[in-house]
Design an enzyme around this catalytic site. Structure first.
Site, short mmCIF file in Angstrom:
data_model
loop_
_atom_site.label_atom_id
_atom_site.label_comp_id
_atom_site.label_asym_id
_atom_site.label_seq_id
_atom_site.Cartn_x
_atom_site.Cartn_y
_atom_site.Cartn_z
N GLY C 54 10.39 57.45 19.28
CA GLY C 54 11.19 57.11 20.22
C GLY C 54 11.32 55.63 20.40
N SER C 55 12.49 55.11 20.84
CA SER C 55 12.67 53.51 21.15
C SER C 55 12.12 53.67 22.71
CB SER C 55 13.85 53.11 21.20
OG SER C 55 14.30 53.05 19.70
N GLY C 56 11.93 52.41 23.25
CA GLY C 56 11.46 52.24 24.75
C GLY C 56 9.98 51.84 24.71
N HIS C 57 9.45 51.58 23.57
CA HIS C 57 8.18 51.15 23.40
C HIS C 57 7.86 49.91 22.85
CE1 HIS C 57 7.33 55.52 24.35
NE2 HIS C 57 7.81 55.82 23.05
N LYS C 105 2.75 59.53 16.04
CA LYS C 105 2.03 59.80 17.23
C LYS C 105 2.18 61.34 17.56
CE LYS C 105 4.41 56.79 19.63
NZ LYS C 105 5.67 56.69 18.60
N ASP C 110 8.01 64.39 17.56
CA ASP C 110 7.56 63.34 16.01
C ASP C 110 7.17 64.16 14.97
OD1 ASP C 110 8.28 61.45 17.94
OD2 ASP C 110 6.70 60.11 17.74
N HIS C 219 5.84 57.80 28.03
CA HIS C 219 7.56 58.42 28.00
C HIS C 219 8.01 58.43 29.70
CE1 HIS C 219 5.98 59.43 23.83
NE2 HIS C 219 7.20 59.04 23.52
#
Ligand SMILES: Nc1ncnc2c1ncn2[C@@H]1O[C@H](COP(=O)(O)OP(=O)(O)O)[C@@H](O)[C@H]1O
Ligand SMILES: Nc1ncnc2c1ncn2[C@@H]1O[C@H](COP(=O)(O)OP(=O)(O)O)[C@@H](O)[C@H]1O
Ligand SMILES: [Mg+2]
Ligand SMILES: [Mg+2]
Ligand SMILES: [Mg+2]
Ligand SMILES: [Mg+2]
Lengths: 331, 214, 331, 214
Positions: C54-57, C105, C110, C219
């Site tokens: 996911g994005s945001g990391h 991860k 995922d 998250h």
């Protein structure tokens, strides 16, 4: 206020201690008084480039100490200029016989303390030159202000001066190159949230949930204008327009575009701003030849961004590209 | 009272330290509104260090000037910010005019004059720019007028009252020096923090002298 | 919610576009579907190392694409695993004939999406190996959970695998080295504030002014335990104790100490935490041979920190030290 | 009603898309409490894409299976997260059991069975682990019991009601699969978002069939 600190009065020293341990290969931390030097010291015969100012802007300045950039940095208390004896101690430690360039952000406190330190150093026979960085277009440089502030553009001045010194330039040459950067660098910032100085314990200003503060400095000062929060495009346009209004860029001008996070801004948002700013410059015929995106000149945990445009002629470009190895900037 | 001695000078500085600690949040709040919120902490940190230095003296200080010089060097090396070198220079210049164990009314006038000249020399601000000069300059004039009486306490009282009035008078001003100048028109409506700390400092001098008179 | 974004639904793509423009010398951004590859592609005959999630990391993962680390990265929507076709497209683009290592991860999403992609890629004759990163000691690896999560330790796995691939190791060798890192890496995180997913518009959890959330993932999930906010030392002790409880470190063990900001934490605070953690390890006789301090594996604008300890034997140390040139990590 | 046609299948999916959009914030809030807050957006993004695909078909789809396969591939390539491959696999498996223009009660039972088997095969979760399986598995059993009637609508109603009850029954459970499992005991007290979206999906199948019956 929630912060990863113990005693707020010791925050700067505690942080410096960790910084010193984490980067012992690149820098040495000195305490009483606090300052940071390159591990191994300034190479003999090389001009020492030194900067400093209040803490709370990390990685500026200590994160830029290392090969190809600063020889020493002098951190004051949070948002408070360092004292003359701190600066003097750093000057004495960093001078390698070729003189010292002090890079000073234009704030009354920084100017007064560095000025005093320079006098003391000269009295000891150390050759000192100073350059004042004043890139913040949010402040008018007029009789009615203390002059434009020094903000994110300081990084560019430090990089170029450090590279020039590493190349063996004289103090006068290094100072002249630093001045050339100053002449062509402009910045403008916005805050989405205020920041909280540890020993104050409450936000530096109060901002409603739908407001942003345009034209902030880097000390949690209130800005020039408070406006309704709009999207990234609208906000970026206000920043870039202010920069372009202030500096005359011929079409075809070659610039560095530096999008700087204020400390609490996710990297993903910085790239959104970068994309908009890049397009605006392209629309003006300005060529972005180098880019830097990241949180380098910060205001503690403030959410916000500044946009810096720096004109790079061939020589400045070469100095910008020159190798640099510091805790926060390496290429 | 015609003279104040070195004991007064020490009591003044200790009183100032305690008043500035009590006034820390007030100064912080003023600076938060038109500056960067550190003035309360800067002054408290500086004067706390001064008191520690006074406590640590092996030999008692012999002249008023020695006390003021200790204040000057300590502020210079612990405060930073704009106020550090300004107050540091003020006390350094003042220390040079009272090189003896007691100060009479004339000495006190010179002390306030020298301090103010030091601040103006460093900071290049004039009256009306919304800085600490707006408290110091009226203090100078009031001290000079009160000097005729020959009463040392009266000189201090006049200076402190004028500084107080001068600080209050900064409220409506638009700043053109220091950090508050960045705010332009938005700087009006808040008292200048450095003018307020100046008023506190001079009021402490009176308190300390009244203790001696009582 | 105040963010430097335009349309939240386009946030990932807008950000990627800016990222691509800012780092065109190092990476290429592809859209429809979104993925990022090394500029110039994987060197011929070299194992391709790919990660995603996911994005945001950010900067994880795309910020680590470049020489010596990842050959491709696959960003999903914010906090949402990428889809199999995205991963497949990245695999096809990055494969240089020597096979592909997928670094995943350990999250159900995922795992499922990368598993599907791996099946599709193998069906096309591309050799694929996968390694699951599960360094988060906040989660028990038991029948009663989906297993420990993958968090900041992922960076270490990516660095080592990328260095091994650059050295010419085979797919099986690269995978084995990655597994060796996984076996010896543990992390634990804390949140001082929650984060706000753009399309959700409100914080991911509610935290009182005097509370911190210990044992968070990356998250914005709520954590293991909510405790009164204490100072940096107390909080750091809780994190390091959890890590040391989980992994058996012999006295004299040599480790990497990685203090990671969650996105909204000032660098100065990370160094305070680093200092405390370093002392705790020293007290256990554990030798910190390498350090990394910065916001590398983030949760949007969350304020918080994680502490990662990774055992480095001689070979892993050499691979950690090997040159790397990516937008977010360079030495 | 003994049979449902391909028109029903399309109406089902469009109804589901509109119900999931309306339920977006509810799903988001559930996932915010025990997951990562994206389930509402994931489902909405996926089904919005499915509707766009349906709208963009040049030729009308001919079998129920074709509709379900379009749903499967679109969800697989637009949703991501845990729910993307799970729902994707469910619709893919389901698409294989109704390779014709109409579906009778028996087909519908097989459809629900195949979907559930797909989810279990991918996600390896069992009833009681607080996942969407807790809505699907009771739906299978209820559909099987209702099949005797031969009434297609009755099968769907039974499945939807059982899924609804199954979703509600996840509230007190402690999760042992998926993201909610990280919370341990703290996952009890909130309904599983995937079980809720499953209940919405099957309810939409009923609504679409009732439209045909009316
Ligand atoms: N040029 C100047 N001359 C005299 N006083 C000044 C000048 N600039 C600033 N000051 C005083 O300094 C005060 C601020 O001090 P402080 O907050 O400690 O430093 P800083 O502004 O560096 O944060 C102001 O309120 C003002 O009274
Ligand atoms: N192993 C599993 N088997 C079945 N369903 C699962 C499994 N793991 C998660 N789920 C379902 O997926 C839902 C979460 O989906 P979503 O939020 O879209 O993905 P993510 O958890 O990746 O953010 C959960 O509520 C649960 O019903
Ligand atoms: Mg200050
Ligand atoms: Mg101040
Ligand atoms: Mg998710
Ligand atoms: Mg989710």
């Amino acid at each position: 206020m929630k912060k990863l600190l113990d005693d707020p009065a010791q925050a700067v020293t505690d942080s410096l201690r960790g910084f010193g341990l984490a980067h012992a290969d690149q820098i040495s931390v000195h305490t009483e008084p606090n300052f940071v030097t390159r591990a191994g010291g300034t190479p003999a015969g090389q001009v020492a480039v030194i900067s400093g100012g209040g803490s709370g802007h990390e990685p500026l300045h200590a994160g830029f100490v290392g090969a190809g950039m600063l020889d020493a940095a002098v951190p004051g208390e949070v948002f408070t200029s360092p004292t003359p004896d701190q600066v003097l101690a750093a000057v004495q430690a960093a001078d390698a016989g070729a003189g010292v360039l002090l890079i000073v952000k234009n704030y009354t406190g920084d100017v007064l303390n560095f000025e005093t330190a320079a006098e003391l150093a000269e009295a000891e026979g150390i050759e000192v030159a100073s350059v004042l960085v004043n890139d913040d277009v949010a402040v008018e440089d007029s009789l009615y202000t203390a002059g434009r502030r020094g903000v994110a553009g300081t990084l560019v001045v430090e990089k170029v001066a450090g590279a020039a010194a590493a190349r063996g330039a004289s103090l006068a040459e290094v100072a002249a190159l630093a001045e050339r950067v100053v002449a062509g660098v402009r910045s403008m910032g916005v805050a989405l949230t205020a920041c909280t100085v540890p020993h104050v314990g409450r936000p530096s200003f109060d901002l409603a949930d739908d407001e942003v503060e345009i034209g902030i400095g880097i000390h949690g000062e209130p800005g020039r204008q408070r406006v309704q929060a709009a999207g990234a495009s609208d906000i970026t346009r206000r920043l870039v327009d202010s920069v372009l209004d202030d500096i005359d860029l011929a079409a075809g001008a070659r610039v560095l575009l530096f999008v700087n996070g204020m400390g609490g801004t996710p990297a993903s948002e910085l790239y959104v701003v970068y994309g908009v700013a890049r397009q605006m410059l392209a629309d003006q015929g300005v060529e972005v030849v180098r880019s830097l995106v990241g949180s380098y000149v910060t205001s503690l945990e403030m959410q916000g961004v500044s946009v810096t445009v720096a004109v790079l002629d061939d020589e400045l470009l070469e100095l910008w590209d020159a190798p640099v190895r510091t805790p926060a900037l390496t290429w | 009272m015609t003279e104040l001695d070195v004991g007064w000078a020490e009591r003044w500085i200790r009183q100032a330290a305690s008043d500035l600690k009590a006034g820390r949040d007030e100064l912080t709040e003023l600076d938060r509104r038109i500056g960067d919120g550190d003035h309360g902490n800067n002054m408290d940190r500086g004067f706390t260090a001064v008191v520690a230095k006074l406590d640590g003296q092996a030999e008692p200080l012999e002249t008023v000037g020695q006390v003021l010089k200790l204040v000057a060097t300590t502020l210079m090396s612990t405060v930073g910010g704009a106020s550090g070198p300004l107050y540091g220079t003020a006390f350094l210049r003042a220390s040079k005019v009272v090189d003896q164990a007691t100060a009479d009314a004339g000495h006190l006038v010179s002390l306030v004059e020298a301090a103010t000249e030091g601040i103006v020399a460093r900071g290049r601000a004039h009256v009306g720019e919304k800085t600490m000069v707006d408290a110091w300059q009226p203090a100078v004039e009031a001290a000079e007028s009160a000097a005729e009486s020959g009463d040392a306490l009266a000189v201090l009282r006049a200076a402190a009252e004028a500084a107080e009035a001068g600080a209050v008078a900064t409220v409506p001003l638009v700043a053109t020096k220091g950090r508050a100048s960045y705010l332009g028109e938005r700087s009006a409506g808040t008292e200048d923090p450095g003018a307020r700390s100046t008023a506190m400092l001079l009021a402490a001098a009176v308190t300390a002298a009244e203790g001696a008179a009582a």
